[in-house]
Scaffold this motif. Structure first.
Motif, PDB file in Angstrom:
ATOM      1  N   PHE A  10      -3.226  -2.307  13.812  1.00  0.00           N
ATOM      2  CA  PHE A  10      -2.025  -1.677  14.496  1.00  0.00           C
ATOM      3  C   PHE A  10      -2.332  -0.948  15.615  1.00  0.00           C
ATOM      4  O   PHE A  10      -3.203  -0.173  15.552  1.00  0.00           O
ATOM      5  N   ALA A  11      -1.651  -1.091  16.904  1.00  0.00           N
ATOM      6  CA  ALA A  11      -1.845  -0.267  17.732  1.00  0.00           C
ATOM      7  C   ALA A  11      -0.949   1.101  17.733  1.00  0.00           C
ATOM      8  O   ALA A  11       0.180   1.211  17.270  1.00  0.00           O
ATOM      9  N   GLY A  68       8.754   1.232  19.515  1.00  0.00           N
ATOM     10  CA  GLY A  68      10.123   1.299  18.461  1.00  0.00           C
ATOM     11  C   GLY A  68      10.402  -0.235  17.734  1.00  0.00           C
ATOM     12  O   GLY A  68      11.199  -0.188  17.099  1.00  0.00           O
ATOM     13  N   THR A  69       9.308  -1.095  17.911  1.00  0.00           N
ATOM     14  CA  THR A  69       9.585  -2.408  17.369  1.00  0.00           C
ATOM     15  C   THR A  69       8.458  -2.775  16.576  1.00  0.00           C
ATOM     16  O   THR A  69       7.474  -2.359  16.849  1.00  0.00           O
ATOM     17  N   SER A  70       8.612  -3.768  15.548  1.00  0.00           N
ATOM     18  CA  SER A  70       7.614  -4.130  14.756  1.00  0.00           C
ATOM     19  C   SER A  70       7.642  -5.533  14.722  1.00  0.00           C
ATOM     20  O   SER A  70       8.715  -6.315  14.504  1.00  0.00           O
ATOM     21  N   GLN A  71       6.498  -6.415  14.900  1.00  0.00           N
ATOM     22  CA  GLN A  71       6.518  -7.788  14.947  1.00  0.00           C
ATOM     23  C   GLN A  71       6.304  -8.199  13.558  1.00  0.00           C
ATOM     24  O   GLN A  71       6.534  -9.313  13.414  1.00  0.00           O
ATOM     25  N   VAL A  72       5.618  -7.406  12.608  1.00  0.00           N
ATOM     26  CA  VAL A  72       5.935  -7.745  11.030  1.00  0.00           C
ATOM     27  C   VAL A  72       6.079  -6.792  10.330  1.00  0.00           C
ATOM     28  O   VAL A  72       6.359  -5.560  10.643  1.00  0.00           O
ATOM     29  N   VAL A  73       6.498  -7.028   9.201  1.00  0.00           N
ATOM     30  CA  VAL A  73       6.635  -6.070   8.072  1.00  0.00           C
ATOM     31  C   VAL A  73       5.651  -6.450   6.959  1.00  0.00           C
ATOM     32  O   VAL A  73       5.413  -7.606   6.270  1.00  0.00           O
ATOM     33  N   ALA A  96       8.308   9.229   7.452  1.00  0.00           N
ATOM     34  CA  ALA A  96       8.929   7.855   7.518  1.00  0.00           C
ATOM     35  C   ALA A  96      10.530   7.649   7.288  1.00  0.00           C
ATOM     36  O   ALA A  96      10.703   8.924   6.988  1.00  0.00           O
ATOM     37  N   SER A  97      10.888   6.560   7.611  1.00  0.00           N
ATOM     38  CA  SER A  97      12.407   6.518   7.287  1.00  0.00           C
ATOM     39  C   SER A  97      12.452   5.221   6.371  1.00  0.00           C
ATOM     40  O   SER A  97      11.703   4.240   6.229  1.00  0.00           O
ATOM     41  N   GLN A  98      13.571   5.453   5.735  1.00  0.00           N
ATOM     42  CA  GLN A  98      14.076   4.311   4.719  1.00  0.00           C
ATOM     43  C   GLN A  98      14.057   2.936   5.559  1.00  0.00           C
ATOM     44  O   GLN A  98      14.836   2.790   6.584  1.00  0.00           O
ATOM     45  N   HIS A  99      13.640   1.810   5.033  1.00  0.00           N
ATOM     46  CA  HIS A  99      13.754   0.506   5.708  1.00  0.00           C
ATOM     47  C   HIS A  99      15.064  -0.105   5.408  1.00  0.00           C
ATOM     48  O   HIS A  99      15.936  -0.578   6.110  1.00  0.00           O
ATOM     49  N   GLU A 100      15.236  -0.415   4.144  1.00  0.00           N
ATOM     50  CA  GLU A 100      16.286  -0.724   3.469  1.00  0.00           C
ATOM     51  C   GLU A 100      16.630  -0.137   2.110  1.00  0.00           C
ATOM     52  O   GLU A 100      15.288   0.366   1.536  1.00  0.00           O
ATOM     53  N   GLU A 101      17.448  -0.303   1.293  1.00  0.00           N
ATOM     54  CA  GLU A 101      17.811   0.081   0.108  1.00  0.00           C
ATOM     55  C   GLU A 101      17.153  -0.542  -1.110  1.00  0.00           C
ATOM     56  O   GLU A 101      16.777  -1.791  -0.743  1.00  0.00           O
ATOM     57  N   PRO A 102      16.540   0.062  -2.185  1.00  0.00           N
ATOM     58  CA  PRO A 102      15.705  -0.425  -2.989  1.00  0.00           C
ATOM     59  C   PRO A 102      16.381  -1.679  -3.674  1.00  0.00           C
ATOM     60  O   PRO A 102      17.882  -1.459  -3.684  1.00  0.00           O
ATOM     61  N   GLN A 103      15.872  -2.846  -4.010  1.00  0.00           N
ATOM     62  CA  GLN A 103      16.143  -4.207  -4.667  1.00  0.00           C
ATOM     63  C   GLN A 103      15.727  -4.098  -5.960  1.00  0.00           C
ATOM     64  O   GLN A 103      14.536  -4.143  -6.226  1.00  0.00           O
ATOM     65  N   ASP A 104      16.639  -3.997  -7.030  1.00  0.00           N
ATOM     66  CA  ASP A 104      16.323  -4.346  -8.321  1.00  0.00           C
ATOM     67  C   ASP A 104      16.725  -5.404  -8.996  1.00  0.00           C
ATOM     68  O   ASP A 104      17.971  -5.585  -8.973  1.00  0.00           O
ATOM     69  N   ASN A 117       4.605   5.286  12.776  1.00  0.00           N
ATOM     70  CA  ASN A 117       4.371   4.609  14.084  1.00  0.00           C
ATOM     71  C   ASN A 117       5.369   3.263  14.236  1.00  0.00           C
ATOM     72  O   ASN A 117       5.254   2.931  15.225  1.00  0.00           O
ATOM     73  N   GLY A 118       6.368   3.332  13.354  1.00  0.00           N
ATOM     74  CA  GLY A 118       7.467   2.248  13.361  1.00  0.00           C
ATOM     75  C   GLY A 118       6.942   1.106  12.718  1.00  0.00           C
ATOM     76  O   GLY A 118       7.700  -0.092  13.145  1.00  0.00           O
TER      77      GLY A 118
END
Length: 138
Positions: A10-11, A68-73, A96-104, A117-118
């Motif tokens: 990661f850069a 501010g962009t990410s090519q991969v997760v 850090a910031s939440q990406h999406e809500e937890p999935q159960d 770093n995004g």
């Protein structure tokens, strides 16, 4: 063919800030591959590493992604739901910031965050003993 070890690169702009973030999450570093230009986070000893490399050292003939962009997760498997929740809690407490809500799904649990770093990180726990018979995990 079989891969022995994976290094995900990661850069980044700030090595010390990145090192402090991952240390706060409880990760250790490969000190032989960590200096003022890079920090190498041990995700799984001898198998999986995240290498955060200062942009000027990272650059090749290809341009870096737009800020501010990410090519991969990056998706990683964890040992338990509790482990995931603890890493997410620490990540959020440390910028850090939440990406999406937890999935159960009962048998599978996911939670994710964008690091300082995004870059995106998706943590998953699967209890195969509870997985429905007709489910395919890819």
């Amino acid at each position: 063919m079989e891969i022995n070890t994976a290094y995900i690169n990661f850069a980044i702009k700030d090595v010390e800030r990145t090192k402090k973030f991952w240390q706060a999450l409880g990760f250790s570093f490969n000190e032989e591959m960590t200096d003022e230009r890079a920090v190498t986070v041990v995700l799984k000893e001898s198998q999986l590493y995240a290498m955060f490399i200062i942009e000027d050292f990272f650059k090749t003939e290809k341009p870096l992604p737009m800020p501010g962009t990410s090519q991969v997760v990056v998706a990683l498997s964890c040992n338990s739901r509790e482990e995931i929740d603890e890493v997410i809690r620490l990540a959020l407490e440390n910028g850090a910031s939440q990406h999406e809500e937890p999935q159960d799904y009962g048998w599978m649990y996911q939670n994710s965050f964008w690091d300082i770093n995004g870059f995106g990180w998706n943590l998953t726990y699967v209890d195969f003993s509870k997985m429905p018979d007709n489910t395919v995990v890819e």
